[in-house]
Design an enzyme around this catalytic site. Structure first.
Site, PDB file in Angstrom:
ATOM      1  CG  LEU A 139      25.492 -22.285  25.975  1.00  0.00           C
ATOM      2  CD1 LEU A 139      26.783 -22.248  25.166  1.00  0.00           C
ATOM      3  CD2 LEU A 139      25.225 -20.922  26.610  1.00  0.00           C
ATOM      4  CE  LYS A 168      14.069 -32.474  27.932  1.00  0.00           C
ATOM      5  NZ  LYS A 168      14.198 -33.219  26.676  1.00  0.00           N
ATOM      6  CB  SER A 180       8.899 -16.349  35.547  1.00  0.00           C
ATOM      7  OG  SER A 180       7.820 -16.027  34.686  1.00  0.00           O
ATOM      8  CE  LYS A 217       8.590 -19.949  36.209  1.00  0.00           C
ATOM      9  NZ  LYS A 217       9.109 -20.977  35.368  1.00  0.00           N
ATOM     10  CG  HIS A 226       5.065 -17.232  38.100  1.00  0.00           C
ATOM     11  ND1 HIS A 226       5.180 -17.918  36.895  1.00  0.00           N
ATOM     12  CD2 HIS A 226       5.115 -15.924  37.788  1.00  0.00           C
ATOM     13  CE1 HIS A 226       5.284 -17.032  35.917  1.00  0.00           C
ATOM     14  NE2 HIS A 226       5.261 -15.823  36.424  1.00  0.00           N
ATOM     15  CG  ASN A 227       5.183 -21.668  35.771  1.00  0.00           C
ATOM     16  OD1 ASN A 227       5.650 -20.559  36.013  1.00  0.00           O
ATOM     17  ND2 ASN A 227       5.809 -22.539  35.020  1.00  0.00           N
ATOM     18  CD  GLU A 271       2.634 -18.350  32.557  1.00  0.00           C
ATOM     19  OE1 GLU A 271       3.591 -18.012  33.291  1.00  0.00           O
ATOM     20  OE2 GLU A 271       2.782 -18.990  31.510  1.00  0.00           O
TER      21      GLU A 271
END
Ligand code: 2AM
Length: 474
Positions: free
Chosen positions: A11, A76, A129, A184, A187-188, A191
């Site tokens: 959380l 994490k 993302s 992903k 994608h990063n 970015e």
């Protein structure tokens, strides 16, 4: 006892926001966090009144879930995911599904898919993302792993995902193993590249044209309505227009040493492993690294001098050249990113739909841009397109941008302003369209010092020759 449709472990802000997003879409969510106080605070705070059930123990958490159980893990990346799985897996039953929505490395995800399969469980590695805002209001989600689980999780994941204009969710099954997290990761990397090509435009306008932040904000605002319509260009306009309490541009008070969390680096490492060029992203990663060597930069500036030379005769049209350099470099970066996805697909045996992947990034995520529609169109025209540069639309776009792009790189070199992304993209473009490269000399050198042999232009490929270079006449 109230039961939940899905459970979420972890959380922190991303996890909390995904839970609230699921609850908004009519799902009852059980939540668990290692530190119980965080669960209590969430359930009584942001989630008060929502269909969210807090659990203090993993046993209680699992007991709340309807079957097949669906558990999303938002902790994490790395050891924490394995720690959670160690506690969770023994409590699950055959057919239950674990979705890892963290920033896990694709090889870890591939391993977890097969480990959980051995125990009759399904593992989905889903790249998510969009940051905190995306998680709350609709992220881009890239799920991959054990495909039989997809029908069970499709409903909730597509419900919470961002949607393109026609309602198509920015979430679809990517492929097996770690392909979701691989996507992903690419994608990063992209970015990182997008941010660098924007940063170079800013640097040129500021240092070479001497423009104010306000003027630059206006330029980015205009660009954001054209070919470069994208989240990152538009937030750049916002940033440039932001002033502090004294009316000074906030940006100019920010220390010029960039941080990073490492996923851009992973993409570059994978490109080296697979033997594919991801040069622009690599330059973007290295540009951050160089920026962070700030003390050394100051020492070098004292020793060898610093600052850019005067560039005469540059007018407003140079801003258009910078636009073209940015756009062309961005095309090269995406061309390289999709080449890498293709290389990974053949290496790992994935069957990827590149046009669909471009649409997964169309909304919800940091690299969302109108430009992605052109990429989807290119892959619809030719699904096995080896490189975007080989598509007529992008070939023409590069052709139209080429003159301005070259003027920008040439000017930057002349005045001493670094443009590593624009320059490396141009070098790739020029190499990629070359019928002749100097690799014959590389081969000759390898043969000279290591007898590595070479192929000949006048003989069929696959025949290898060696020359005794130190003896006259071979
Ligand atoms: P915590 O609140 O107990 O620290 C981001 O750090 C999220 O990952 C937090 O919800 C954190 O829980 C969780 N997390 C980090 N390491 C963890 C571990 N080894 N086991 C379980 N959860 C962990």
């Amino acid at each position: 006892m109230r039961t939940a449709d899905i459970g979420l472990i972890g959380l922190a802000v991303m996890g909390q926001n995904l839970v609230l997003n699921m609850a908004d879409h009519g799902y009852t969510v059980a939540v668990y966090n290692r530190t119980t106080s965080r669960t209590t605070e969430f359930v009584n705070g942001p989630a008060a009144g929502a269909a969210v059930i807090g659990a203090e123990t993993l046993e209680e958490f699992v007991g709340r879930l309807t079957r097949p159980r669906r558990v999303m893990v938002m902790v994490k990346a790395g050891r924490a995911v394995d720690a959670v799985l160690e506690g969770l897996v023994p409590l699950l039953d055959e057919g239950d599904i674990v979705i890892d929505g963290g920033n896990s490395h694709f090889e870890d995800s591939a391993r977890r898919v097969s480990d959980l399969r051995e125990r009759g469980l399904s593992f989905v590695g889903a790249g998510v993302s969009g940051g905190e805002e995306g998680a709350r209001n609709g992220p881009s989600i890239m799920p991959g792993g054990y495909e039989a689980a997809w029908p069970e999780v499709k409903g909730v994941l597509q419900a919470i995902a961002a949607k393109v204009a026609d309602g198509t969710p920015c979430c679809d099954w990517v492929g097996p193993d770690g392909s979701g997290h691989y996507t992903k990761m690419v994608h990063n990397g992209i970015e990182y590249g997008d941010m660098q090509v924007i940063a170079e435009a800013y640097h040129l306008m500021r240092m070479v044209l001497g423009m104010t932040c306000e003027e630059m904000a206006g330029v980015f605002r205009t660009w954001g309505r054209g070919l470069l319509d994208s989240y990152l260009v538009n937030i750049t306009a916002d940033i440039l227009g932001h002033v502090d309490g004294n009316g000074e541009p906030t940006l100019e008070r920010i220390l010029d040493a960039a941080g990073q969390k490492g996923t851009g680096k992973w993409a570059v490492i994978s490109s080296l492993d697979l033997g594919y060029p991801l040069t622009l992203v690599a330059e973007a990663v290295y540009a951050r690294v160089v920026s962070s060597l700030r003390d050394q930069r100051f020492e070098a500036a004292e020793l060898v001098g610093s600052g850019v030379k005067q560039a005469d005769g540059l007018g407003a049209e140079f801003v258009d050249d910078i636009h073209d350099a940015l756009y062309a470099s961005k095309i090269v970066s995406y061309a390289q990113g999709f080449m890498l996805l293709g290389a990974a697909a053949s290496e790992y045996g994935w069957n990827l739909d590149y046009g669909r992947i471009a649409q997964l990034w169309r909304e919800g995520c940091i690299i969302k841009a109108a430009f992605l529609d052109d990429i989807t169109a290119a892959f619809r025209r030719r699904p096995d397109l080896p490189n975007l540069i080989l598509d007529r639309f992008f070939a023409d776009a590069l052709g139209n941008a080429e003159a301005g792009w070259r003027r920008v790189v040439a000017t930057a070199v002349r005045v001493g302003l670094p443009v590593p992304a624009y320059a490396s993209a141009l070098a790739f473009y020029d190499s990629y369209r070359s019928k002749r490269l100097p690799a014959n000399l590389i081969q000759a050198q390898r043969d000279y010092f290591g007898a590595h042999t070479y192929e000949r232009v006048d003989r069929p490929r696959g025949e290898f020759f060696h020359t005794d270079w130190t003896r006259p006449g071979g």
